[in-house]
Every structure is written in structure tokens, then in C-alpha cells.
Design an enzyme around this catalytic site. Structure first.
Site, PDB file in Angstrom:
ATOM      1  N   ASN A 148      32.089  40.129  37.766  1.00 58.07           N
ATOM      2  CA  ASN A 148      32.158  41.566  37.503  1.00 58.07           C
ATOM      3  C   ASN A 148      33.588  42.072  37.398  1.00 58.07           C
ATOM      4  OD1 ASN A 148      29.265  42.361  37.686  1.00 58.07           O
ATOM      5  ND2 ASN A 148      29.458  41.491  39.727  1.00 58.07           N
TER       6      ASN A 148
ATOM      7  N   LEU B 101      37.583  36.779  35.293  1.00 61.06           N
ATOM      8  CA  LEU B 101      37.165  35.519  34.681  1.00 61.06           C
ATOM      9  C   LEU B 101      37.937  34.409  35.373  1.00 61.06           C
ATOM     10  CD1 LEU B 101      36.857  34.564  30.938  1.00 61.06           C
ATOM     11  CD2 LEU B 101      38.304  33.207  32.444  1.00 61.06           C
ATOM     12  N   LYS B 102      37.211  33.427  35.879  1.00 59.72           N
ATOM     13  CA  LYS B 102      37.830  32.265  36.497  1.00 59.72           C
ATOM     14  C   LYS B 102      37.505  31.040  35.648  1.00 59.72           C
ATOM     15  CE  LYS B 102      35.646  33.760  40.126  1.00 59.72           C
ATOM     16  NZ  LYS B 102      35.561  35.191  39.814  1.00 59.72           N
TER      17      LYS B 102
ATOM     18  N   SER C   6      23.016  34.494  36.558  1.00 57.07           N
ATOM     19  CA  SER C   6      23.366  33.094  36.350  1.00 57.07           C
ATOM     20  C   SER C   6      24.390  32.608  37.365  1.00 57.07           C
ATOM     21  CB  SER C   6      23.888  32.883  34.928  1.00 57.07           C
ATOM     22  OG  SER C   6      25.042  33.657  34.677  1.00 57.07           O
ATOM     23  N   ASP C   7      25.256  33.495  37.852  1.00 54.55           N
ATOM     24  CA  ASP C   7      26.222  33.066  38.872  1.00 54.55           C
ATOM     25  C   ASP C   7      25.512  32.693  40.165  1.00 54.55           C
ATOM     26  OD1 ASP C   7      25.478  35.754  39.254  1.00 54.55           O
ATOM     27  OD2 ASP C   7      27.411  36.292  40.169  1.00 54.55           O
ATOM     28  N   ARG C   8      24.491  33.448  40.527  1.00 60.89           N
ATOM     29  CA  ARG C   8      23.716  33.124  41.727  1.00 60.89           C
ATOM     30  C   ARG C   8      23.009  31.777  41.559  1.00 60.89           C
ATOM     31  NH1 ARG C   8      19.825  38.123  42.607  1.00 60.89           N
ATOM     32  NH2 ARG C   8      19.357  37.015  44.560  1.00 60.89           N
TER      33      ARG C   8
ATOM     34  N   THR D 292      32.700  41.290  44.273  1.00 56.87           N
ATOM     35  CA  THR D 292      32.474  42.710  44.005  1.00 56.87           C
ATOM     36  C   THR D 292      31.146  43.151  44.621  1.00 56.87           C
ATOM     37  OG1 THR D 292      33.686  42.472  41.933  1.00 56.87           O
ATOM     38  CG2 THR D 292      32.332  44.440  42.195  1.00 56.87           C
TER      39      THR D 292
ATOM     40  N   THR E 169      39.930  55.624  61.721  1.00 59.19           N
ATOM     41  CA  THR E 169      39.005  55.654  60.584  1.00 59.19           C
ATOM     42  C   THR E 169      39.168  54.430  59.690  1.00 59.19           C
ATOM     43  OG1 THR E 169      39.028  58.063  60.648  1.00 59.19           O
ATOM     44  CG2 THR E 169      38.197  57.052  58.648  1.00 59.19           C
TER      45      THR E 169
END
Length: 254
Positions: free
Chosen positions: A10, A13-14, A104-106, A133, A183
Site C-alpha cells: 500500500n 514497492l519492494k 495476494s500479499d497475505r 500500513t 499523550t
């Protein structure tokens, strides 16, 4: 016979160039580009690479980004091939209601994790965590069946959502603390423990369903940030998607 593996997420690009399309192949070169900068690959980091004989990739960023990647690949005479999640591949069975709708990455990461664990010993159930992400938490049983998975926002999305929906939360990134007293630390700790809690719940589900303690594998660009806060022992594997692409390529290309 060089092989180019590409993972288009997301945000970035690797890519990795190997000396063969098989598990254990030697890594020749690798790199990453933010999606805004894809159009400089052919004249930049890819310009001096030897031409790959084969290419296989996974992309979750959409068809427009995929076309931009393929445009950059025109400096080589190699066909772009992309993984689409299927009912079964490389020893993993897809339990999604609609297998092709699984990211497809999963899918590729689960295949990489399955073979990573098998290389270490007997088959075990697995919990696979990708921290990027978005965060995904997948589970695979001992026979290699994908049982299901969780998707939740990554640290950045959680923080931006709180900033957008709440007044006065534009604060610097904090640290993970047991008892946050400012915070910044409260936000960072809350996001970290939300992810850790989702993983812990999935581990409990897998253990109850499979009757065995799962192997836990973590990957993704922000995995190192999460590792110290996990309640279970985890192995951090940097290139799980590339490992999966090598496993798939070995079977597809022979």
C-alpha cells in the site's frame, strides 16, 4: 537464471533479484521505492541490474500501480507475472469464502511462512502477522489449511484516525510504556497493545482449534517495532513474501 521478485504494498514497492527461482537462492540485489517514485526505477536502481529471466510478484495497490511497474520492466525482455490468490498453491489450501478475493500479499506470506516452519521441523499450526500500513493476522493449521485471518489498521492509520476525529491530538510519536503518562506515549502504547491483543486472541483461537501451540511468525516493515511488545515468542522474518514468491516460482516455472 536470474529471478525478480516484486512485492507492491500500500505504501512501497519492494523488489529482490535472485540467482535462481527456487527457495534458498542467493540474493543478488534488492531495494524499495515509495509508490510515488515507481516511475524512476528503470533509470535508477534497476538500470544496472542483469536482465531477469523470470519475474513473479504480488500487488495490492491496484491495477494502475501494476501498469506503472510493468512500464518500468520494459527495459528487460521478461513477462510480468502476478500471483492471484487461488484455492490451493504450494501446499497451502485457501479457506477464504471467495479465495480469489484474499489479498495476494497475505496469500504469498502464508505460503512463505508454511515452508519456513516446515524447514525447521515437523508441521505445526502457524500464526502469521504482517505489520505494515495495515496489520494482518492469519492462521494456518497443521495440514496447511488457511483457517481465516484478521485485518486491522497499522500504527499510522490508527494515529491519523484519532487525529482526524479528536481535537488536539497532533502530538509527536511516543514510546511504548506499561503506564503511559503523556499523550504521545498513550497513543503509541494504545496502538501497539491493540495489535498485540489481536495477535494474542488469534493464538488462543488456534491453540484451542488445533490442540497445539502455534508457531508464530512476524514480518513487515514495522515488525521490529511490535516484537518487544508481543506476549508470545515470535520469529521475525524480514522477507517472508519473497520467500513465498520463491516457493511459488519453483513450482510454476519448474
Amino acid at each position: 537464471m536470474t529471478f525478480l521478485a516484486i512485492d507492491v504494498g500500500n505504501t512501497r514497492l519492494k523488489w529482490a533479484l535472485y540467482d535462481a527461482h527456487r527457495p534458498g537462492a542467493a540474493l543478488l540485489a534488492h531495494g524499495a521505492e515509495f509508490l510515488d517514485h515507481i516511475d524512476r526505477l528503470a533509470e535508477g536502481s534497476w538500470a544496472q541490474l542483469p536482465a531477469p529471466a523470470k519475474m513473479l510478484g504480488c500487488v495490492v495497490a491496484g491495477d494502475a500501480v501494476k501498469r506503472r511497474v510493468q512500464d518500468q520492466m520494459e527495459l528487460w525482455d521478461v513477462a510480468a507475472q502476478w500471483v492471484v490468490s487461488s484455492a490451493q498453491e504450494a501446499g497451502v489450501t485457501n479457506g477464504y469464502d471467495y479465495p480469489s478475493r484474499l489479498g495476494s500479499d497475505r496469500w504469498v506470506a502464508m505460503i512463505g511462512a508454511r515452508h519456513h516452519v516446515l524447514a525447521q521441523g515437523p508441521a505445526r499450526p502457524i500464526v502469521v502477522v504482517m505489520v505494515g500500513t495495515a496489520v494482518t493476522v492469519e492462521c494456518i493449521d497443521t495440514e496447511g489449511r488457511f483457517l481465516g485471518g484478521l485485518i486491522l489498521p497499522g500504527h499510522g492509520i490508527m494515529l491519523r484516525a484519532l487525529e482526524a476525529g479528536t481535537a488536539g491530538l497532533h502530538v509527536p510519536t511516543g514510546e511504548v510504556r506499561l503506564f503511559p503518562t503523556n499523550t504521545s506515549d498513550a497513543l503509541t502504547s494504545g496502538g501497539t497493545y491493540a495489535i498485540a491483543g489481536a495477535v494474542e486472541r488469534m493464538v488462543q483461537h488456534v491453540k484451542a482449534h488445533c490442540g497445539a501451540e502455534p508457531a508464530c511468525v512476524m514480518t513487515g516493515g514495522a515488525g521490529w517495532k511490535m516484537a518487544p511488545s508481543m506476549t508470545r515468542p515470535f520469529e521475525l522474518v524480514d522477507n517472508l513474501i519473497f520467500d513465498g514468491l520463491l516457493e511459488i516460482a519453483a513450482r510454476r516455472f519448474g
